[in-house]
Design a protein around this motif. Structure first.
Motif, PDB file in Angstrom:
ATOM      1  N   GLU A 216       0.822  -1.210   0.000  1.00  0.00           N
ATOM      2  CA  GLU A 216       0.000   0.000   0.000  1.00  0.00           C
ATOM      3  C   GLU A 216       0.855   1.258   0.000  1.00  0.00           C
ATOM      4  O   GLU A 216       0.514   2.247  -0.659  1.00  0.00           O
ATOM      5  CB  GLU A 216      -0.941  -0.005   1.201  1.00  0.00           C
ATOM      6  N   ILE A 217       1.966   1.237   0.730  1.00  0.00           N
ATOM      7  CA  ILE A 217       2.876   2.382   0.714  1.00  0.00           C
ATOM      8  C   ILE A 217       3.453   2.572  -0.687  1.00  0.00           C
ATOM      9  O   ILE A 217       3.510   3.697  -1.205  1.00  0.00           O
ATOM     10  CB  ILE A 217       4.019   2.190   1.732  1.00  0.00           C
ATOM     11  N   LEU A 218       3.873   1.488  -1.311  1.00  0.00           N
ATOM     12  CA  LEU A 218       4.431   1.589  -2.659  1.00  0.00           C
ATOM     13  C   LEU A 218       3.398   2.103  -3.648  1.00  0.00           C
ATOM     14  O   LEU A 218       3.716   2.905  -4.539  1.00  0.00           O
ATOM     15  CB  LEU A 218       4.978   0.234  -3.107  1.00  0.00           C
ATOM     16  N   GLN A 219       2.137   1.671  -3.504  1.00  0.00           N
ATOM     17  CA  GLN A 219       1.095   2.154  -4.402  1.00  0.00           C
ATOM     18  C   GLN A 219       0.844   3.645  -4.191  1.00  0.00           C
ATOM     19  O   GLN A 219       0.637   4.390  -5.148  1.00  0.00           O
ATOM     20  CB  GLN A 219      -0.203   1.375  -4.186  1.00  0.00           C
ATOM     21  N   THR A 220       0.880   4.072  -2.932  1.00  0.00           N
ATOM     22  CA  THR A 220       0.707   5.492  -2.646  1.00  0.00           C
ATOM     23  C   THR A 220       1.831   6.311  -3.266  1.00  0.00           C
ATOM     24  O   THR A 220       1.597   7.376  -3.848  1.00  0.00           O
ATOM     25  CB  THR A 220       0.650   5.737  -1.121  1.00  0.00           C
ATOM     26  N   LEU A 221       3.049   5.822  -3.154  1.00  0.00           N
ATOM     27  CA  LEU A 221       4.188   6.497  -3.787  1.00  0.00           C
ATOM     28  C   LEU A 221       4.006   6.557  -5.301  1.00  0.00           C
ATOM     29  O   LEU A 221       4.264   7.599  -5.923  1.00  0.00           O
ATOM     30  CB  LEU A 221       5.489   5.783  -3.433  1.00  0.00           C
ATOM     31  N   ARG A 222       3.551   5.473  -5.897  1.00  0.00           N
ATOM     32  CA  ARG A 222       3.321   5.483  -7.345  1.00  0.00           C
ATOM     33  C   ARG A 222       2.236   6.487  -7.715  1.00  0.00           C
ATOM     34  O   ARG A 222       2.350   7.205  -8.724  1.00  0.00           O
ATOM     35  CB  ARG A 222       2.945   4.078  -7.834  1.00  0.00           C
ATOM     36  N   ASP A 223       1.164   6.531  -6.919  1.00  0.00           N
ATOM     37  CA  ASP A 223       0.081   7.487  -7.186  1.00  0.00           C
ATOM     38  C   ASP A 223       0.584   8.923  -7.109  1.00  0.00           C
ATOM     39  O   ASP A 223       0.213   9.758  -7.941  1.00  0.00           O
ATOM     40  CB  ASP A 223      -1.059   7.289  -6.175  1.00  0.00           C
ATOM     41  N   LEU A 224       1.422   9.207  -6.114  1.00  0.00           N
ATOM     42  CA  LEU A 224       1.972  10.553  -5.978  1.00  0.00           C
ATOM     43  C   LEU A 224       2.888  10.902  -7.159  1.00  0.00           C
ATOM     44  O   LEU A 224       2.831  12.009  -7.700  1.00  0.00           O
ATOM     45  CB  LEU A 224       2.744  10.689  -4.670  1.00  0.00           C
ATOM     46  N   ARG A 225       3.697   9.940  -7.542  1.00  0.00           N
ATOM     47  CA  ARG A 225       4.606  10.199  -8.671  1.00  0.00           C
ATOM     48  C   ARG A 225       3.822  10.398  -9.961  1.00  0.00           C
ATOM     49  O   ARG A 225       4.146  11.269 -10.768  1.00  0.00           O
ATOM     50  CB  ARG A 225       5.592   9.015  -8.823  1.00  0.00           C
ATOM     51  N   ASP A 226       2.761   9.598 -10.163  1.00  0.00           N
ATOM     52  CA  ASP A 226       1.915   9.757 -11.343  1.00  0.00           C
ATOM     53  C   ASP A 226       1.221  11.115 -11.358  1.00  0.00           C
ATOM     54  O   ASP A 226       0.883  11.637 -12.433  1.00  0.00           O
ATOM     55  CB  ASP A 226       0.856   8.649 -11.401  1.00  0.00           C
ATOM     56  N   ALA A 227       1.015  11.692 -10.161  1.00  0.00           N
ATOM     57  CA  ALA A 227       0.393  13.016 -10.064  1.00  0.00           C
ATOM     58  C   ALA A 227       1.403  14.134 -10.261  1.00  0.00           C
ATOM     59  O   ALA A 227       1.048  15.315 -10.190  1.00  0.00           O
ATOM     60  CB  ALA A 227      -0.292  13.164  -8.708  1.00  0.00           C
ATOM     61  N   GLY A 228       2.659  13.767 -10.499  1.00  0.00           N
ATOM     62  CA  GLY A 228       3.684  14.769 -10.777  1.00  0.00           C
ATOM     63  C   GLY A 228       4.441  15.268  -9.562  1.00  0.00           C
ATOM     64  O   GLY A 228       5.235  16.203  -9.666  1.00  0.00           O
ATOM     65  N   VAL A 229       4.214  14.652  -8.402  1.00  0.00           N
ATOM     66  CA  VAL A 229       4.902  15.083  -7.191  1.00  0.00           C
ATOM     67  C   VAL A 229       6.399  14.807  -7.323  1.00  0.00           C
ATOM     68  O   VAL A 229       6.801  13.721  -7.746  1.00  0.00           O
ATOM     69  CB  VAL A 229       4.324  14.364  -5.950  1.00  0.00           C
ATOM     70  N   LYS A 230       7.219  15.784  -6.934  1.00  0.00           N
ATOM     71  CA  LYS A 230       8.670  15.646  -7.053  1.00  0.00           C
ATOM     72  C   LYS A 230       9.347  15.318  -5.725  1.00  0.00           C
ATOM     73  O   LYS A 230      10.414  14.715  -5.705  1.00  0.00           O
ATOM     74  CB  LYS A 230       9.276  16.944  -7.611  1.00  0.00           C
ATOM     75  N   ILE A 231       8.737  15.755  -4.622  1.00  0.00           N
ATOM     76  CA  ILE A 231       9.353  15.599  -3.304  1.00  0.00           C
ATOM     77  C   ILE A 231       8.384  14.863  -2.402  1.00  0.00           C
ATOM     78  O   ILE A 231       7.191  15.193  -2.343  1.00  0.00           O
ATOM     79  CB  ILE A 231       9.676  16.979  -2.683  1.00  0.00           C
ATOM     80  N   VAL A 232       8.878  13.877  -1.660  1.00  0.00           N
ATOM     81  CA  VAL A 232       8.018  13.123  -0.763  1.00  0.00           C
ATOM     82  C   VAL A 232       8.733  12.892   0.564  1.00  0.00           C
ATOM     83  O   VAL A 232       9.959  12.748   0.603  1.00  0.00           O
ATOM     84  CB  VAL A 232       7.588  11.779  -1.403  1.00  0.00           C
ATOM     85  N   THR A 233       7.962  12.901   1.651  1.00  0.00           N
ATOM     86  CA  THR A 233       8.507  12.599   2.976  1.00  0.00           C
ATOM     87  C   THR A 233       7.715  11.463   3.596  1.00  0.00           C
ATOM     88  O   THR A 233       6.505  11.350   3.395  1.00  0.00           O
ATOM     89  CB  THR A 233       8.445  13.826   3.912  1.00  0.00           C
ATOM     90  N   LEU A 234       8.412  10.635   4.359  1.00  0.00           N
ATOM     91  CA  LEU A 234       7.773   9.563   5.112  1.00  0.00           C
ATOM     92  C   LEU A 234       8.277   9.603   6.541  1.00  0.00           C
ATOM     93  O   LEU A 234       9.488   9.703   6.778  1.00  0.00           O
ATOM     94  CB  LEU A 234       8.079   8.186   4.514  1.00  0.00           C
ATOM     95  N   GLY A 235       7.351   9.559   7.510  1.00  0.00           N
ATOM     96  CA  GLY A 235       7.724   9.605   8.912  1.00  0.00           C
ATOM     97  C   GLY A 235       6.803   8.731   9.750  1.00  0.00           C
ATOM     98  O   GLY A 235       5.707   8.351   9.320  1.00  0.00           O
ATOM     99  N   GLN A 236       7.243   8.406  10.948  1.00  0.00           N
ATOM    100  CA  GLN A 236       6.477   7.578  11.867  1.00  0.00           C
ATOM    101  C   GLN A 236       5.280   8.349  12.437  1.00  0.00           C
ATOM    102  O   GLN A 236       5.423   9.476  12.913  1.00  0.00           O
ATOM    103  CB  GLN A 236       7.362   7.111  13.018  1.00  0.00           C
ATOM    104  N   TYR A 237       4.117   7.751  12.390  1.00  0.00           N
ATOM    105  CA  TYR A 237       2.958   8.323  13.075  1.00  0.00           C
ATOM    106  C   TYR A 237       3.128   8.134  14.572  1.00  0.00           C
ATOM    107  O   TYR A 237       3.421   7.026  15.045  1.00  0.00           O
ATOM    108  CB  TYR A 237       1.661   7.634  12.621  1.00  0.00           C
ATOM    109  N   LEU A 238       2.981   9.220  15.314  1.00  0.00           N
ATOM    110  CA  LEU A 238       3.043   9.179  16.775  1.00  0.00           C
ATOM    111  C   LEU A 238       1.725   9.710  17.314  1.00  0.00           C
ATOM    112  O   LEU A 238       1.342  10.843  17.029  1.00  0.00           O
ATOM    113  CB  LEU A 238       4.221  10.011  17.293  1.00  0.00           C
ATOM    114  N   ARG A 239       1.039   8.921  18.085  1.00  0.00           N
ATOM    115  CA  ARG A 239      -0.286   9.252  18.590  1.00  0.00           C
ATOM    116  C   ARG A 239      -0.237  10.433  19.558  1.00  0.00           C
ATOM    117  O   ARG A 239       0.439  10.379  20.584  1.00  0.00           O
ATOM    118  CB  ARG A 239      -0.815   8.018  19.314  1.00  0.00           C
ATOM    119  N   PRO A 240      -0.949  11.537  19.255  1.00  0.00           N
ATOM    120  CA  PRO A 240      -0.906  12.700  20.153  1.00  0.00           C
ATOM    121  C   PRO A 240      -1.474  12.419  21.540  1.00  0.00           C
ATOM    122  O   PRO A 240      -0.899  12.833  22.547  1.00  0.00           O
ATOM    123  CB  PRO A 240      -1.752  13.748  19.418  1.00  0.00           C
ATOM    124  N   THR A 241      -2.627  11.736  21.611  1.00  0.00           N
ATOM    125  CA  THR A 241      -3.268  11.391  22.880  1.00  0.00           C
ATOM    126  C   THR A 241      -3.992  10.066  22.709  1.00  0.00           C
ATOM    127  O   THR A 241      -4.128   9.554  21.589  1.00  0.00           O
ATOM    128  CB  THR A 241      -4.304  12.453  23.319  1.00  0.00           C
TER     129      THR A 241
END
Length: 293
Positions: A216-241
């Protein structure tokens, strides 16, 4: 909002999620200016783990259009409710703040304002123009809401000529209805696709650890690239509360590096991928990578 509880969040966070401070003379100067002038940065209010490092490099992120969001995403600690009217003086105040802090790179984000007829587009443009006028040598990156993917509103923002326009897709398509409120995965892609089609350097970010699969992450990256996105960031989700969506897994630094390599192989100009990475982390490096193309 329902409460969520899981065993993952009760456990001690792994070693790689511990914050290592980078306090320098530049950091102390920026901190003193912020406190003295009561400036509002998402770096402080959002408790960003990279605050010390970024301020030491004279990069900071401001939040405009108030601190009350019209949406209620389950990953976000920002207050939800009925916002106040936009402050007409805010664009100039932000520009003056950038000058006071002697920023080389300014990042602007905002709450989502579905209550405004233009979604805040004119306020966004006024803010960028004010910063540019008073700080001609400062690079400007903005992180905007989806603006319902309306070309007329996006054109208003584009015309102000920020160096980078970002919009975070946040998570994979399957989890979007569970994690985001009114926002839709495909709407975010259309927003990014339109920005890219107008020659804008576009950027997006993904949180991981919400229960997504590698495919699913790879598909999301492909979708973003197909949309012309040039820069992408990935980080850990940390639960606020404990009222927010639960963490499903803590992703290892090795897996983040794998994500980065996959993104670069797909053709992204730049990818920042690590547990503590956030949207604006090492933003100036991303801009340099785009300009060097």
């Amino acid at each position: 909002m329902p409460k969520f509880y899981d065993k993952v969040d009760v456990l001690r966070k792994p070693e790689w999620l511990k914050i290592r401070l980078h306090r320098t003379e530049a950091f102390a100067e920026v901190q003193q200016i912020v406190e003295k002038h009561n400036l509002h940065t998402i770096c402080s209010s959002g408790r960003c783990p990279n605050q010390a490092e970024c301020w030491s490099r004279r990069t900071a992120t401001f939040m405009i259009l108030g601190d009350i969001c019209t949406r209620g995403c389950r990953f976000c600690a920002t207050r939800t409710g009925r916002p106040l009217a936009p402050d007409a003086n805010e664009p100039q105040q932000v520009a003056e703040s950038v000058a006071l802090m002697k920023l080389k790179y300014a990042v602007i984000t905002s709450v989502t304002r579905d209550d405004l007829p233009d979604g805040g587009a004119h306020h966004w443009a006024a803010t960028v123009e004010a910063i540019r006028s008073q700080n001609p040598d400062t690079a400007i990156e903005i992180l905007i809401p989806d603006l319902d993917a309306r070309p007329d509103l996006l054109d208003i923002v584009i015309a102000s000529r920020p160096d980078i326009i970002g919009h975070n897709i946040e998570t994979v398509e399957r989890l979007t209805p569970l994690v985001r409120s009114r926002a839709k995965y495909r709407t975010s892609l259309e927003t990014l696709r339109y920005l890219s089609s107008q020659g804008v350097a576009t950027k997006s970010g993904i949180m991981v650890g919400l229960g997504e699969s590698d495919d699913e992450i790879l598909q999301t990256l492909r979708d973003l690239r197909d949309a012309g996105v040039k820069i992408v960031t990935l980080g850990q989700y940390l639960r606020p509360t404990l009222d927010h969506y639960p963490v499903a897994a803590y992703i290892t630094p090795e897996k983040f590096e794998w994500y980065r390599q996959q993104a670069l192989e797909m053709g992204f100009s730049y990818c920042a991928s690590a547990p503590l990475v956030r949207s604006s982390y090492l933003a100036e490096e991303a801009l340099r990578s785009v300009k060097s193309e």
